[in-house]
Design an enzyme around this catalytic site. Structure first.
Site, PDB file in Angstrom:
ATOM      1  N   CYS A 274      43.932 -12.732 -37.797  1.00 59.28           N
ATOM      2  CA  CYS A 274      43.072 -13.905 -37.914  1.00 59.28           C
ATOM      3  C   CYS A 274      43.598 -15.036 -37.031  1.00 59.28           C
ATOM      4  CB  CYS A 274      43.011 -14.355 -39.368  1.00 59.28           C
ATOM      5  SG  CYS A 274      42.022 -15.844 -39.626  1.00 59.28           S
TER       6      CYS A 274
ATOM      7  N   CYS B  36      44.827 -18.104 -39.526  1.00 57.93           N
ATOM      8  CA  CYS B  36      45.985 -18.049 -40.428  1.00 57.93           C
ATOM      9  C   CYS B  36      46.971 -16.939 -40.090  1.00 57.93           C
ATOM     10  CB  CYS B  36      45.520 -17.909 -41.878  1.00 57.93           C
ATOM     11  SG  CYS B  36      44.830 -16.281 -42.278  1.00 57.93           S
TER      12      CYS B  36
ATOM     13  N   CYS C 156      38.954 -11.884 -43.040  1.00 59.19           N
ATOM     14  CA  CYS C 156      40.321 -12.264 -43.379  1.00 59.19           C
ATOM     15  C   CYS C 156      40.378 -12.545 -44.880  1.00 59.19           C
ATOM     16  CB  CYS C 156      40.755 -13.498 -42.594  1.00 59.19           C
ATOM     17  SG  CYS C 156      42.387 -14.117 -43.093  1.00 59.19           S
TER      18      CYS C 156
ATOM     19  N   CYS D 163      42.221 -16.438 -45.612  1.00 57.91           N
ATOM     20  CA  CYS D 163      41.553 -17.738 -45.453  1.00 57.91           C
ATOM     21  C   CYS D 163      40.034 -17.648 -45.569  1.00 57.91           C
ATOM     22  CB  CYS D 163      41.934 -18.382 -44.119  1.00 57.91           C
ATOM     23  SG  CYS D 163      41.217 -17.587 -42.660  1.00 57.91           S
TER      24      CYS D 163
ATOM     25  N   ASP E 175      49.177  -4.865 -12.168  1.00 54.30           N
ATOM     26  CA  ASP E 175      50.049  -4.314 -13.212  1.00 54.30           C
ATOM     27  C   ASP E 175      49.305  -3.158 -13.876  1.00 54.30           C
ATOM     28  OD1 ASP E 175      51.501  -3.716 -15.476  1.00 54.30           O
ATOM     29  OD2 ASP E 175      51.761  -5.789 -16.121  1.00 54.30           O
TER      30      ASP E 175
END
Length: 447
Positions: A206, A209, A228, A231, A357
Site C-alpha cells: 500500500c 501505509c 489494504c 488503512c 540494463d
C-alpha cells in the site's frame, strides 16, 4: 515567420524521409530547433487524446484510432510509435493544413510516460488515458514510483482533462491531489488461484501505509481487485468493466462488456485490458456501442505486437517484450497454445530504447517454459549470449541455438518445415528484425 519556417522545413523533411523509410522523430527535432513552441501552434483546433502507460499504449492507440475512423471522425495518430516530444511534433506538423488552419481534427496520440509532462506544456488534451505502470527500462525510469510521478506531473498541467485509468492498477487509484474527472476500467471478476504470489515487489504494498495488499483476484502481475486491510485503501468503483471472459486462446478472446459479447482477434489478458481502455475512451467520446464493437472485431494487429506471418511453410508470431510483467504475460499467452509443438526465439538488445540494463531478464519467470511443448529454443540480438545464459539457468532440457546475426536466424527459420515458432523481441530487435525481414520480402511493410 519562424512558425511558418518551422512548419515548411519540417514538412519537406518528412516528405524526404518518407521515401527513405526513415524514422519520424528527426523532423520534429528540427522543428523545435527553429521554433520551440511549435507544438502549441500546430495543435490549435485539434481535440487531443493522449494515451500513456508502461504496456499496451501502442495497441490501445491504434485500436482507438481505428474506432474513431469507423465513426467517421477526422483523426490522425502517431502510428509509427514515435511517442516522445520530437515524434509527436512531427505527427502534428505532418497533419497540419497550411491552407485551412480552421479545420478541426482529432489527434489520438501515444505518449511515452516520461514525455507526458513535456507534451502537456503545449497541449491541453480532452482525455489522458493511462494503461498501467510496471518496472521498465531501469536505467531510464528507475522504479515504478518514478514513472508514476512522471505521469502525475503531466496530468497536473491539464486540470480540465478527463482521466481514463486502469482501476485494477493500485498505483493509478492513488493519484492524490489530482482533481480531474476520472473514469476507471478493469475486471468485475477473474478466475484465478492467485491472490498474493508472483507480485511485482514495488507495487504489492500500500502506498499510504506500506501494508501488503490482499486480493480478491489477480489478473496478472499486481493488477486486480486489491485492498489494504490496514488503512482501507482499495480499488475504485469501476465505470467500465469486463463482465466475463467467454473464451481466451492463443488466437482470440471473447469477452462481455455490459451485455455486449465482443470478439478480440488476439489472445491474452493484456489485450483484453487494451480493448477495455479503448472502449472506455470511445464511450466517453460518445461513440455508439455498435461502432465500437464492430471496430474491435475488425481490428488488425499492430506491427510487432502478436504479429503473424509466414517464413517458408512456418507460422511465425512476433511479440514485443520489454519488461518482466509484459514478458511473463506473453509467456502465459503462448501457453494458451496447447496443441502445437513449438520453437521459441528470444531476441535481446541493450540500446537506449530497450534499456541498457538487461538484468531485468532475471526477474522473468522463464522457468515456466519447462512446461511448454517445446522443440527448440534460439536467441539473437546484441545480448544473445546473456539471453542464452538465462535460458540455460532454467535447466530446460531442450536445444538452445545462439545466433549473433539476423541472417543466421533467418537461415535457421528457413530450414524448418511446417513449424509453429514464437519470437519474443526487445524493442529495437523488433524494429531491426522486421526491417530485415521486409528487405527479404517476408513482410509487406516495415511499420
Amino acid at each position: 515567420m519562424k512558425k511558418l519556417l518551422s512548419i515548411i522545413v519540417t514538412k519537406i523533411i518528412i516528405l524526404f524521409l518518407k521515401f527513405k523509410n526513415k524514422g519520424s522523430s528527426f523532423p520534429g527535432k528540427i522543428a523545435l530547433k527553429i521554433y520551440p513552441d511549435i507544438l502549441k501552434h500546430v495543435s490549435k483546433n485539434v481535440e487531443t487524446i493522449l494515451i500513456t502507460g508502461t504496456n499496451g499504449k501502442t495497441t490501445t492507440t491504434a485500436l482507438t484510432n481505428h474506432i474513431f475512423n469507423n465513426a467517421f471522425i477526422d483523426c490522425f495518430s502517431n502510428s509509427t510509435g514515435a511517442n516522445m516530444l520530437t515524434g509527436i511534433v512531427t505527427t502534428y506538423i505532418k497533419n497540419y493544413n497550411l491552407f485551412n488552419r480552421k479545420i478541426s481534427k482529432t489527434a489520438i496520440i501515444e505518449v511515452d510516460e516520461a514525455s507526458l509532462k513535456h507534451v502537456c506544456k503545449y497541449i491541453q488534451p480532452k482525455i489522458i488515458a493511462v494503461t498501467n505502470i510496471f518496472r521498465d527500462q531501469l536505467d531510464r525510469y528507475g522504479e515504478v514510483y518514478t514513472t508514476l510521478n512522471h505521469i502525475k506531473e503531466g496530468i497536473k498541467l491539464c486540470s480540465n482533462s478527463k482521466l481514463i485509468l486502469n482501476g485494477d492498477e493500485p498505483l493509478l487509484c492513488s493519484l492524490e491531489k489530482v482533481y480531474n474527472n476520472k473514469f476507471f476500467f478493469g475486471f468485475d471478476n477473474f478466475k484465478s488461484d492467485e491472490n498474493t504470489k508472483n507480485l511485482n515487489v514495488e507495487a504489492k504494498n500500500c502506498k499510504f501505509c506500506g501494508e501488503t495488499y490482499t486480493y480478491n483476484f489477480i489478473t496478472y502481475n499486481h493488477l486486480g481487485d486489491f485492498k489494504c486491510n490496514n488503512c482501507g485503501f482499495k480499488r475504485e468503483k469501476l465505470d467500465f468493466s469486463i463482465a466475463d471472459i467467454l473464451e481466451n486462446n492463443i488466437n482470440e478472446s471473447i469477452i462481455k462488456i455490459k451485455n455486449n459479447v465482443i470478439t478480440i482477434n488476439q489472445g491474452g489478458i493484456y489485450n483484453i485490458y487494451n480493448v477495455l481502455c479503448a472502449y472506455a475512451i470511445s464511450t466517453v467520446c460518445s461513440i455508439p456501442d455498435y461502432i465500437v464493437i464492430d471496430s474491435i472485431k475488425s481490428f488488425s494487429k499492430v506491427f510487432g505486437r502478436q504479429e503473424n506471418f509466414k517464413i517458408k511453410s512456418n507460422s511465425i508470431t512476433m511479440f514485443l517484450v520489454k519488461n518482466p510483467a509484459g514478458f511473463n504475460e506473453t509467456l502465459n499467452t503462448i501457453n494458451l497454445d496447447k496443441n502445437s509443438e513449438m520453437s521459441i526465439g528470444f531476441l535481446l538488445n541493450d540500446n537506449f530504447a530497450d534499456g541498457q540494463d538487461v538484468s531485468w531478464i532475471y526477474d522473468v519467470n522463464l522457468e515456466m517454459i519447462k512446461n511448454f511443448n517445446i522443440k527448440e529454443l534460439f536467441t539473437g540480438g546484441i545480448r544473445t549470449h546473456d539471453m542464452s545464459l538465462r535460458l540455460n539457468l532454467t535447466e530446460i532440457e531442450k536445444p538452445i541455438n545462439t545466433f549473433e546475426k539476423y541472417e543466421d536466424i533467418l537461415k535457421y527459420l528457413e530450414s524448418k518445415e511446417n513449424e509453429t515458432i514464437y519470437i519474443l523481441c526487445s524493442y529495437t530487435c523488433m524494429l531491426e528484425f522486421r526491417k530485415f525481414l521486409y528487405n527479404k520480402n517476408y513482410l509487406d511493410v516495415v511499420w
